[in-house]
Motif scaffolding. Structure first.
Motif, PDB file in Angstrom:
ATOM      1  N   LEU A 191       0.823  -1.211   0.000  1.00  0.00           N
ATOM      2  CA  LEU A 191       0.000   0.000   0.000  1.00  0.00           C
ATOM      3  C   LEU A 191       0.858   1.262   0.000  1.00  0.00           C
ATOM      4  CD1 LEU A 191      -2.958  -0.863   2.412  1.00  0.00           C
ATOM      5  CD2 LEU A 191      -3.017  -0.622  -0.079  1.00  0.00           C
ATOM      6  N   THR A 192       1.932   1.254   0.775  1.00  0.00           N
ATOM      7  CA  THR A 192       2.806   2.432   0.799  1.00  0.00           C
ATOM      8  C   THR A 192       3.524   2.611  -0.526  1.00  0.00           C
ATOM      9  OG1 THR A 192       4.528   1.068   1.850  1.00  0.00           O
ATOM     10  CG2 THR A 192       3.168   2.416   3.291  1.00  0.00           C
ATOM     11  N   GLN A 193       3.924   1.526  -1.159  1.00  0.00           N
ATOM     12  CA  GLN A 193       4.583   1.640  -2.462  1.00  0.00           C
ATOM     13  C   GLN A 193       3.621   2.179  -3.515  1.00  0.00           C
ATOM     14  OE1 GLN A 193       6.216  -2.239  -3.309  1.00  0.00           O
ATOM     15  NE2 GLN A 193       8.102  -1.838  -2.176  1.00  0.00           N
ATOM     16  N   LEU A 194       2.387   1.686  -3.509  1.00  0.00           N
ATOM     17  CA  LEU A 194       1.397   2.177  -4.464  1.00  0.00           C
ATOM     18  C   LEU A 194       1.125   3.666  -4.274  1.00  0.00           C
ATOM     19  CD1 LEU A 194      -1.173  -0.769  -4.458  1.00  0.00           C
ATOM     20  CD2 LEU A 194       0.189  -0.003  -6.410  1.00  0.00           C
ATOM     21  N   ALA A 195       0.948   4.079  -3.012  1.00  0.00           N
ATOM     22  CA  ALA A 195       0.665   5.491  -2.727  1.00  0.00           C
ATOM     23  C   ALA A 195       1.845   6.374  -3.117  1.00  0.00           C
ATOM     24  CB  ALA A 195       0.328   5.673  -1.257  1.00  0.00           C
ATOM     25  N   HIS A 196       3.065   5.902  -2.852  1.00  0.00           N
ATOM     26  CA  HIS A 196       4.259   6.690  -3.175  1.00  0.00           C
ATOM     27  C   HIS A 196       4.418   6.858  -4.682  1.00  0.00           C
ATOM     28  CE1 HIS A 196       8.334   8.212  -3.185  1.00  0.00           C
ATOM     29  NE2 HIS A 196       8.715   7.192  -3.921  1.00  0.00           N
ATOM     30  N   PHE A 197       4.284   5.758  -5.436  1.00  0.00           N
ATOM     31  CA  PHE A 197       4.457   5.845  -6.887  1.00  0.00           C
ATOM     32  C   PHE A 197       3.321   6.621  -7.542  1.00  0.00           C
ATOM     33  CE2 PHE A 197       7.186   2.012  -6.198  1.00  0.00           C
ATOM     34  CZ  PHE A 197       8.361   2.594  -6.639  1.00  0.00           C
ATOM     35  N   ARG A 198       2.127   6.542  -6.963  1.00  0.00           N
ATOM     36  CA  ARG A 198       1.012   7.350  -7.459  1.00  0.00           C
ATOM     37  C   ARG A 198       1.316   8.833  -7.280  1.00  0.00           C
ATOM     38  NH1 ARG A 198      -3.401   8.193 -10.710  1.00  0.00           N
ATOM     39  NH2 ARG A 198      -5.087   9.229  -9.615  1.00  0.00           N
ATOM     40  N   SER A 199       1.860   9.187  -6.119  1.00  0.00           N
ATOM     41  CA  SER A 199       2.229  10.576  -5.860  1.00  0.00           C
ATOM     42  C   SER A 199       3.309  11.040  -6.834  1.00  0.00           C
ATOM     43  CB  SER A 199       2.718  10.727  -4.415  1.00  0.00           C
ATOM     44  OG  SER A 199       3.190  12.031  -4.173  1.00  0.00           O
ATOM     45  N   ARG A 200       4.275  10.184  -7.094  1.00  0.00           N
ATOM     46  CA  ARG A 200       5.358  10.560  -8.008  1.00  0.00           C
ATOM     47  C   ARG A 200       4.846  10.753  -9.431  1.00  0.00           C
ATOM     48  NH1 ARG A 200      10.665   6.868  -8.166  1.00  0.00           N
ATOM     49  NH2 ARG A 200       9.354   5.555  -9.508  1.00  0.00           N
ATOM     50  N   ARG A 201       3.915   9.894  -9.856  1.00  0.00           N
ATOM     51  CA  ARG A 201       3.338  10.041 -11.184  1.00  0.00           C
ATOM     52  C   ARG A 201       2.557  11.346 -11.308  1.00  0.00           C
ATOM     53  NH1 ARG A 201       3.889   7.548 -15.923  1.00  0.00           N
ATOM     54  NH2 ARG A 201       1.633   7.379 -16.236  1.00  0.00           N
ATOM     55  N   LEU A 202       1.795  11.683 -10.266  1.00  0.00           N
ATOM     56  CA  LEU A 202       1.025  12.923 -10.298  1.00  0.00           C
ATOM     57  C   LEU A 202       1.948  14.137 -10.302  1.00  0.00           C
ATOM     58  CD1 LEU A 202      -1.839  12.039  -7.783  1.00  0.00           C
ATOM     59  CD2 LEU A 202      -2.028  12.262 -10.266  1.00  0.00           C
ATOM     60  N   ARG A 203       3.034  14.076  -9.542  1.00  0.00           N
ATOM     61  CA  ARG A 203       3.985  15.198  -9.529  1.00  0.00           C
ATOM     62  C   ARG A 203       4.645  15.370 -10.885  1.00  0.00           C
ATOM     63  NH1 ARG A 203       5.804  12.853  -4.689  1.00  0.00           N
ATOM     64  NH2 ARG A 203       7.793  12.348  -5.686  1.00  0.00           N
ATOM     65  N   ASP A 204       5.005  14.250 -11.509  1.00  0.00           N
ATOM     66  CA  ASP A 204       5.635  14.332 -12.828  1.00  0.00           C
ATOM     67  C   ASP A 204       4.682  14.918 -13.865  1.00  0.00           C
ATOM     68  OD1 ASP A 204       7.914  13.235 -11.793  1.00  0.00           O
ATOM     69  OD2 ASP A 204       7.483  11.194 -12.465  1.00  0.00           O
ATOM     70  N   ALA A 205       3.389  14.610 -13.731  1.00  0.00           N
ATOM     71  CA  ALA A 205       2.402  15.099 -14.699  1.00  0.00           C
ATOM     72  C   ALA A 205       2.149  16.591 -14.556  1.00  0.00           C
ATOM     73  CB  ALA A 205       1.090  14.342 -14.542  1.00  0.00           C
ATOM     74  N   THR A 206       2.347  17.130 -13.353  1.00  0.00           N
ATOM     75  CA  THR A 206       2.049  18.545 -13.120  1.00  0.00           C
ATOM     76  C   THR A 206       3.296  19.418 -13.094  1.00  0.00           C
ATOM     77  OG1 THR A 206       2.098  18.171 -10.712  1.00  0.00           O
ATOM     78  CG2 THR A 206      -0.034  18.009 -11.824  1.00  0.00           C
TER      79      THR A 206
ATOM     80  N   GLY B 229      -8.862   1.657  -3.971  1.00  0.00           N
ATOM     81  CA  GLY B 229      -9.490   2.305  -2.826  1.00  0.00           C
ATOM     82  C   GLY B 229     -10.716   1.551  -2.343  1.00  0.00           C
ATOM     83  N   HIS B 230     -11.541   1.058  -3.273  1.00  0.00           N
ATOM     84  CA  HIS B 230     -12.736   0.297  -2.891  1.00  0.00           C
ATOM     85  C   HIS B 230     -12.347  -1.021  -2.221  1.00  0.00           C
ATOM     86  CE1 HIS B 230     -15.685   2.977  -4.527  1.00  0.00           C
ATOM     87  NE2 HIS B 230     -15.181   2.916  -5.759  1.00  0.00           N
ATOM     88  N   ILE B 231     -11.332  -1.684  -2.756  1.00  0.00           N
ATOM     89  CA  ILE B 231     -10.879  -2.945  -2.168  1.00  0.00           C
ATOM     90  C   ILE B 231     -10.340  -2.711  -0.764  1.00  0.00           C
ATOM     91  CG2 ILE B 231      -9.174  -4.795  -2.373  1.00  0.00           C
ATOM     92  CD1 ILE B 231      -9.428  -4.495  -5.421  1.00  0.00           C
TER      93      ILE B 231
END
Length: 224
Positions: free
Chosen positions: A109-124, A198-200
């Protein structure tokens, strides 16, 4: 050994803060004090305590207004939340002392949240041009922000920046509303995948009575 949170009643917000400190220490131990994972997991548990503080405030307001039924409903919610925190501390303890399911869940869960944050930062993130001391500040600012340059500015910039200016002009054209279909589809796919996770996670929390944490992001993609 079973970790316990005690009671939320009495000191009120101070008790919630005490439980929060226990969870912060437990979250750090659960990921073996790895800095990135520790910071991510701690931020994921923050919404759980924000909700508890809001419910505590509502409880006090309902009591002052004499709303007995609503007040009792909040007390039942807080009692359930208190039990969930007991289970969560036991879960974090198991994650810290074993390499079983608990440790795998917190790690993933922490890895998913971290990489999601990094992807969003890269996109913006705005891509800045490499610094060139011979380039006037006004021209450098325009190139860095993707603004089109006049012929005079292009002449000042010099031939070594022709490729960079061309890319900046292409980016400016895309800003008018033309977007890459593949990038849009990729973003939609990732959003749908993250919503499914998130639902799971919520279903797992309801079934096990454990708080697993939830990731919240700001516009820049940073975890809140």
């Amino acid at each position: 050994m079973r970790a316990t949170t005690g009671s939320l009643y009495g000191p009120g917000a101070r008790s919630i803060n005490s439980v929060y400190r226990l969870v912060l220490r437990g979250a750090s131990a659960a990921v073996l004090h790895h800095k990135t994972a520790r910071d991510t997991l701690r931020k994921m548990y923050r919404p759980t305590f924000d909700d508890a503080l809001q419910q505590l405030k509502r409880h006090r307001d309902e009591q002052l207004q004499g709303k007995v039924i609503e007040s009792k409903g909040i007390e039942l919610w807080m009692s359930s939340w208190n039990q969930k925190m007991d289970n969560t501390l036991s879960f974090l303890l198991a994650s810290a002392t074993t390499r079983g399911v608990e440790h795998k869940v917190t790690r993933n869960l922490t890895q998913l949240a971290h990489f999601r944050s990094r992807r969003l930062r890269d996109a913006t993130r705005v891509r800045q041009s490499p610094w060139n001391p011979r380039l006037p500040s006004q021209v450098y600012s325009q190139v860095s922000s993707g603004l089109p340059l006049s012929k005079k500015d292009k002449a000042i910039a010099g031939p070594h920046l022709v490729g960079l200016i061309k890319r900046a002009e292409e980016a400016a054209k895309k800003a008018g509303g033309v977007q890459d279909d593949s990038a849009v589809k990729q973003a939609q796919f990732e959003d749908g995948l993250w919503n499914a996770i998130g639902h799971i996670t919520k279903m797992a929390e309801e079934r096990s009575g454990v708080a697993l944490g939830h990731a919240r992001y700001n516009r820049s993609g940073e975890l809140l």
